[in-house]
Design a protein around this motif. Structure first.
Motif, PDB file in Angstrom:
ATOM      1  N   UNK A  85       0.723  -1.184  -0.063  1.00 57.57           N
ATOM      2  CA  UNK A  85       0.042  -0.126  -0.097  1.00 57.57           C
ATOM      3  C   UNK A  85       0.812   1.319  -0.034  1.00 57.57           C
ATOM      4  N   UNK A  86       1.864   1.425   0.810  1.00 61.47           N
ATOM      5  CA  UNK A  86       2.641   2.481   1.011  1.00 61.47           C
ATOM      6  C   UNK A  86       3.551   2.707  -0.588  1.00 61.47           C
ATOM      7  N   UNK A  87       3.880   1.550  -1.102  1.00 57.51           N
ATOM      8  CA  UNK A  87       4.631   1.637  -2.476  1.00 57.51           C
ATOM      9  C   UNK A  87       3.905   2.084  -3.610  1.00 57.51           C
ATOM     10  N   UNK A  88       2.434   1.468  -3.379  1.00 56.47           N
ATOM     11  CA  UNK A  88       1.300   1.980  -4.538  1.00 56.47           C
ATOM     12  C   UNK A  88       1.251   3.333  -4.240  1.00 56.47           C
ATOM     13  N   UNK A  89       0.838   3.842  -3.096  1.00 50.70           N
ATOM     14  CA  UNK A  89       0.577   5.307  -2.875  1.00 50.70           C
ATOM     15  C   UNK A  89       1.833   5.982  -3.284  1.00 50.70           C
ATOM     16  N   UNK A  90       3.065   5.489  -3.168  1.00 49.97           N
ATOM     17  CA  UNK A  90       4.073   6.617  -3.705  1.00 49.97           C
ATOM     18  C   UNK A  90       4.034   6.609  -5.065  1.00 49.97           C
ATOM     19  N   UNK A  91       3.794   5.413  -5.763  1.00 47.22           N
ATOM     20  CA  UNK A  91       3.866   5.775  -7.286  1.00 47.22           C
ATOM     21  C   UNK A  91       2.494   6.430  -7.753  1.00 47.22           C
ATOM     22  N   UNK A  92       1.312   6.339  -7.187  1.00 45.62           N
ATOM     23  CA  UNK A  92       0.302   7.048  -7.429  1.00 45.62           C
ATOM     24  C   UNK A  92       0.323   8.386  -7.484  1.00 45.62           C
ATOM     25  N   UNK A  93       1.061   8.969  -6.060  1.00 46.29           N
ATOM     26  CA  UNK A  93       1.228  10.283  -5.837  1.00 46.29           C
ATOM     27  C   UNK A  93       2.271  10.908  -6.980  1.00 46.29           C
ATOM     28  N   UNK A  94       3.326  10.213  -7.111  1.00 48.79           N
ATOM     29  CA  UNK A  94       4.360  10.534  -8.177  1.00 48.79           C
ATOM     30  C   UNK A  94       3.587  10.758  -9.492  1.00 48.79           C
ATOM     31  N   UNK A  95       2.693   9.854  -9.855  1.00 44.65           N
ATOM     32  CA  UNK A  95       1.923  10.027 -11.335  1.00 44.65           C
ATOM     33  C   UNK A  95       0.993  11.248 -11.109  1.00 44.65           C
ATOM     34  N   UNK A  96       0.388  11.326 -10.228  1.00 50.17           N
ATOM     35  CA  UNK A  96      -0.427  12.792  -9.899  1.00 50.17           C
ATOM     36  C   UNK A  96       0.330  14.086  -9.948  1.00 50.17           C
ATOM     37  N   UNK A  97       1.405  13.892  -9.295  1.00 48.61           N
ATOM     38  CA  UNK A  97       2.369  15.207  -9.331  1.00 48.61           C
ATOM     39  C   UNK A  97       2.892  15.428 -10.506  1.00 48.61           C
ATOM     40  N   UNK A  98       3.196  14.349 -11.354  1.00 46.46           N
ATOM     41  CA  UNK A  98       3.470  14.694 -12.741  1.00 46.46           C
ATOM     42  C   UNK A  98       2.588  15.317 -13.636  1.00 46.46           C
ATOM     43  N   UNK A  99       1.331  14.708 -13.435  1.00 48.14           N
ATOM     44  CA  UNK A  99       0.203  15.383 -14.193  1.00 48.14           C
ATOM     45  C   UNK A  99      -0.064  16.629 -13.980  1.00 48.14           C
ATOM     46  N   UNK A 100      -0.030  17.207 -12.620  1.00 50.81           N
ATOM     47  CA  UNK A 100      -0.383  18.330 -12.068  1.00 50.81           C
ATOM     48  C   UNK A 100       0.845  19.311 -12.447  1.00 50.81           C
ATOM     49  N   UNK A 101       1.876  18.962 -12.706  1.00 53.28           N
ATOM     50  CA  UNK A 101       3.071  19.775 -12.885  1.00 53.28           C
ATOM     51  C   UNK A 101       3.014  20.029 -14.446  1.00 53.28           C
ATOM     52  N   UNK A 102       2.537  19.219 -15.343  1.00 54.17           N
ATOM     53  CA  UNK A 102       2.492  19.396 -16.703  1.00 54.17           C
ATOM     54  C   UNK A 102       1.228  20.201 -16.757  1.00 54.17           C
ATOM     55  N   UNK A 103       0.226  20.437 -15.985  1.00 56.05           N
ATOM     56  CA  UNK A 103      -1.072  21.208 -16.120  1.00 56.05           C
ATOM     57  C   UNK A 103      -0.477  22.689 -15.602  1.00 56.05           C
ATOM     58  N   UNK A 104       0.681  22.535 -14.884  1.00 55.24           N
ATOM     59  CA  UNK A 104       1.103  23.928 -14.375  1.00 55.24           C
ATOM     60  C   UNK A 104       2.211  24.469 -15.352  1.00 55.24           C
ATOM     61  N   UNK A 105       2.810  23.586 -16.425  1.00 55.00           N
ATOM     62  CA  UNK A 105       3.746  24.038 -17.167  1.00 55.00           C
ATOM     63  C   UNK A 105       5.049  24.185 -16.473  1.00 55.00           C
ATOM     64  N   UNK A 106       5.339  23.243 -15.594  1.00 53.05           N
ATOM     65  CA  UNK A 106       6.541  23.272 -14.625  1.00 53.05           C
ATOM     66  C   UNK A 106       7.339  21.787 -14.903  1.00 53.05           C
ATOM     67  N   UNK A 107       6.906  20.959 -15.446  1.00 57.32           N
ATOM     68  CA  UNK A 107       7.336  19.692 -15.579  1.00 57.32           C
ATOM     69  C   UNK A 107       8.736  19.900 -16.484  1.00 57.32           C
ATOM     70  N   UNK A 108      10.054  19.621 -16.217  1.00 55.25           N
ATOM     71  CA  UNK A 108      11.038  19.609 -17.059  1.00 55.25           C
ATOM     72  C   UNK A 108      11.219  18.417 -17.945  1.00 55.25           C
ATOM     73  N   UNK A 109      11.050  18.942 -19.251  1.00 55.44           N
ATOM     74  CA  UNK A 109      11.181  18.141 -20.440  1.00 55.44           C
ATOM     75  C   UNK A 109      12.449  17.904 -21.063  1.00 55.44           C
ATOM     76  N   UNK A 110      13.394  18.303 -20.488  1.00 59.02           N
ATOM     77  CA  UNK A 110      14.778  18.273 -21.211  1.00 59.02           C
ATOM     78  C   UNK A 110      15.306  16.654 -21.076  1.00 59.02           C
ATOM     79  N   UNK A 111      15.075  15.900 -20.130  1.00 62.21           N
ATOM     80  CA  UNK A 111      15.485  14.517 -19.711  1.00 62.21           C
ATOM     81  C   UNK A 111      14.618  13.580 -20.192  1.00 62.21           C
ATOM     82  N   UNK A 112      13.391  13.502 -19.656  1.00 60.34           N
ATOM     83  CA  UNK A 112      12.279  12.728 -19.803  1.00 60.34           C
ATOM     84  C   UNK A 112      10.993  13.237 -20.448  1.00 60.34           C
ATOM     85  N   UNK A 113      10.425  12.345 -21.124  1.00 56.16           N
ATOM     86  CA  UNK A 113       8.883  12.786 -21.538  1.00 56.16           C
ATOM     87  C   UNK A 113       7.838  12.672 -20.409  1.00 56.16           C
TER      88      UNK A 113
END
Length: 208
Positions: A85-113
């Motif tokens: 559960x802790x591991x899954x919550x960590x992965x889901x949190x990271x996924x949500x953070x990536x999506x929200x950073x993209x919405x905020x146009x703050x995600x660094x696109x230099x190294x990874x898509x």
């Protein structure tokens, strides 16, 4: 010397940790409700804070307190369940953070898509979080001292997560359904944490 039964009261099976988890569940319900009404735009960082901090922290608090109750029934399975559960919550949190950073146009696109990273995190979350919740649901539903109805409600959440994280999900509908049921489940957890736990017919024993 014979043991005499003690009278059970509403507070007899409740610990301080249960009260903390109850408050955390109510905070999570309010956060999820707020998340539903926050618009997706580059100027709104509220969604990022809720998805990356408030929601995962309150969920982990609830998982941990439930684990303290489950480890007295099937310790090995409870240990495995909280780890997943802790591991899954960590992965889901990271996924949500990536999506929200993209919405905020703050995600660094230099190294990874962002799309590739989001897909990878979603894959990890889909194979860990529902499985951990399924273990919790089964343990709660098959542990006589506990209020079993929460196990069945978590079981419904497992099905919803499989649909939401699966290949056949409809993004907007799945997100709305997941958020609404998360609110319902959080309120239900708050009530569950306040319910007494009768560990023995001779009295209740607080969770260590």
């Amino acid at each position: 010397m014979p043991r005499t039964p003690t009278k059970l009261t509403l507070s007899s099976g409740r610990t301080r940790a249960d009260l903390i988890a109850c408050i955390a569940s109510l905070v999570d319900a309010f956060a999820c409700l707020t998340f539903l009404f926050l618009r997706v735009n580059p100027a709104n960082v509220g969604r990022l804070y809720i998805a990356s901090f408030v929601d995962p922290i309150t969920c982990i608090i609830g998982y941990w307190v439930i684990y303290r109750r489950l480890r007295g029934t099937r310790p090995l399975l409870a240990d495995f369940g909280i780890s997943i559960l802790v591991l899954g919550t960590f992965f889901l949190t990271c996924q949500n953070a990536v999506e929200e950073l993209v919405n905020l146009k703050l995600f660094p696109l230099k190294y990874v898509s962002a799309i590739e990273l989001d897909t990878l995190l979603e894959l990890f979350a889909s194979y860990s979080l529902p499985f951990g919740l399924a273990i919790y649901a089964w343990l709660i539903a098959t542990s006589p001292p506990l209020r079993r109805w929460l196990g069945f409600m978590i079981g419904i959440q497992v099905v919803i997560l499989f649909i939401d994280l699966g290949a056949f999900s409809i993004p907007q509908l799945s997100e709305f359904l997941t958020a609404v049921y998360a609110i319902i489940l959080s309120v239900a957890k708050a009530g569950w944490f306040l319910s007494p736990v009768a560990a023995s017919k001779y009295g209740t024993h607080p969770v260590p």
